[in-house]
Design an enzyme around this catalytic site. Sequence first.
Site, mmCIF file in Angstrom:
data_model
loop_
_atom_site.group_PDB
_atom_site.id
_atom_site.type_symbol
_atom_site.label_atom_id
_atom_site.label_comp_id
_atom_site.label_asym_id
_atom_site.label_seq_id
_atom_site.Cartn_x
_atom_site.Cartn_y
_atom_site.Cartn_z
ATOM 1 N N CYS A 54 1.057 -1.141 -0.165
ATOM 2 C CA CYS A 54 -0.072 -0.102 0.162
ATOM 3 C C CYS A 54 0.946 1.143 0.119
ATOM 4 O O CYS A 54 1.646 1.315 0.760
ATOM 5 C CB CYS A 54 -0.807 0.140 1.357
ATOM 6 N N CYS A 57 0.498 3.436 3.525
ATOM 7 C CA CYS A 57 0.773 2.897 4.839
ATOM 8 C C CYS A 57 2.030 3.497 5.409
ATOM 9 O O CYS A 57 3.072 3.943 4.301
ATOM 10 C CB CYS A 57 1.034 1.332 4.821
ATOM 11 N N HIS A 118 -4.100 0.578 8.190
ATOM 12 C CA HIS A 118 -4.868 0.260 6.914
ATOM 13 C C HIS A 118 -6.129 0.000 6.856
ATOM 14 O O HIS A 118 -6.743 -0.145 5.900
ATOM 15 C CB HIS A 118 -3.752 -0.818 6.043
ATOM 16 N N ASN A 158 -13.616 9.448 -1.657
ATOM 17 C CA ASN A 158 -14.413 8.070 -2.272
ATOM 18 C C ASN A 158 -13.899 6.880 -1.502
ATOM 19 O O ASN A 158 -12.757 6.370 -1.420
ATOM 20 C CB ASN A 158 -13.487 7.954 -3.807
ATOM 21 N N SER A 166 -9.052 3.397 -5.414
ATOM 22 C CA SER A 166 -8.157 2.326 -5.727
ATOM 23 C C SER A 166 -7.481 1.915 -4.622
ATOM 24 O O SER A 166 -6.547 0.957 -4.506
ATOM 25 C CB SER A 166 -7.091 3.071 -6.741
ATOM 26 N N HIS A 169 -7.009 1.943 2.032
ATOM 27 C CA HIS A 169 -6.336 2.485 3.179
ATOM 28 C C HIS A 169 -7.249 3.843 3.643
ATOM 29 O O HIS A 169 -7.560 4.681 2.582
ATOM 30 C CB HIS A 169 -4.868 3.053 2.844
ATOM 31 N N HIS A 171 -8.272 7.398 3.569
ATOM 32 C CA HIS A 171 -7.686 8.768 2.979
ATOM 33 C C HIS A 171 -8.736 9.476 2.401
ATOM 34 O O HIS A 171 -9.808 8.922 1.970
ATOM 35 C CB HIS A 171 -6.414 8.399 2.379
ATOM 36 N N GLN A 173 -9.138 13.080 -0.618
ATOM 37 C CA GLN A 173 -8.397 13.908 -1.454
ATOM 38 C C GLN A 173 -8.591 15.277 -1.318
ATOM 39 O O GLN A 173 -9.762 15.586 -0.729
ATOM 40 C CB GLN A 173 -8.517 13.750 -2.819
#
Length: 351
Positions: A54, A57, A118, A158, A166, A169, A171, A173
């Site tokens: 990943c 990570c 993760h 997303n 994709s 993990h 997160h 944007q």
Amino acid sequence: MPESPRPLDLVPHRRYNPLLREWILVSPQRTQRPWQGETTKPNTAPGVHYDPTCYLCPGNARSGGVRNPQYTSVFAFDNDFPALLPDAPEGVNTNPSPLLVAEPERGRCRVLCFHPDHSLTLARMQVADITRVIEAWTAETASLGEQPWINHVQIFENRGAMMGASNPHPHCQIWATEHIPDEPLRELASQQAYQDEHGSCLLCDYLRTELQHPEARIVVDNDHFVALVPYWAIWPFETLVLPRRHLGSFTDLTPAEQEALAAILKAVTTRYDNLFQVSFPYTMGFHQRPTHGQAHDAMHFHAHFYPPLLRSAEIRKFMVGFEMLGMPQRDLTAETAAARLRSLPDKHYAD
Ligand SMILES: [Zn+2]
Ligand SMILES: [Zn+2]
Ligand SMILES: [Zn+2]
């Protein structure tokens, strides 16, 4: 001699759609980015706290060769393959026709990891840890917004492969742009027009209307925030998260409001997961005051959750046919969706 490529093939810009009177962001430089979702196949087995493949990570190398620090809370960095670049591309304004309109678009694209673990999601994180995320959203809004050429900060997550994420993990944007994108710009104009006409805030008035009948569309609330299925919801289990107080931006939140926002995000995402006993996919994001320094008093800060699932973990709603060509359509009423979400427990099904 090879013909020199036209700038529009290489640089981020936006193009105008005169039929819909909307802009489309075009980022051709991004086609060079490796598609991590398919090339590295992130380990999605539940309970994997660290995935060596990943790129988010702690301690792992990213595509650009940069290594993540051993972060222990939140971690933000510039996207290695940004859709927008800070430098204004030249030569975009050579529009050959009034119907072929392109403009340069500048921006910065950041990534914010919510947590080093993760395996987590907002629904499975502690409220205190989500509060750290909200503090980071506030700091990013302030520092990006301070740059004179940045006029809008769009924070979005997303969640889930179904939404094109994709990497599992946790997160989000952060896209900070020179122009205010069409969606928040349209909402801003509606709020301004409402205030001009009524002398009050559209979303304050809407929230007051909903609070008169909390059994109708409200899903969950706390001292500072209310989550509801909006009367005009498009997606089956769409929700709108509103602060009770009129405020315009992350940077207006008090510490108590930051914590209450963390709690309501956890409450909403937990109910989503409990609905079909699955890690619920969605696109979530915040609309806040533009950062170009004007007051925008009519702007009422809020979050939208747009989840695609309809009847089960597998059955999703598609926006096709009449919805692409005519208008959105839904079968499940907003009231039924709210009642189902409201009836679900606060406790996560996997706990
Ligand atoms: Zn990871
Ligand atoms: Zn308001
Ligand atoms: Zn909005």
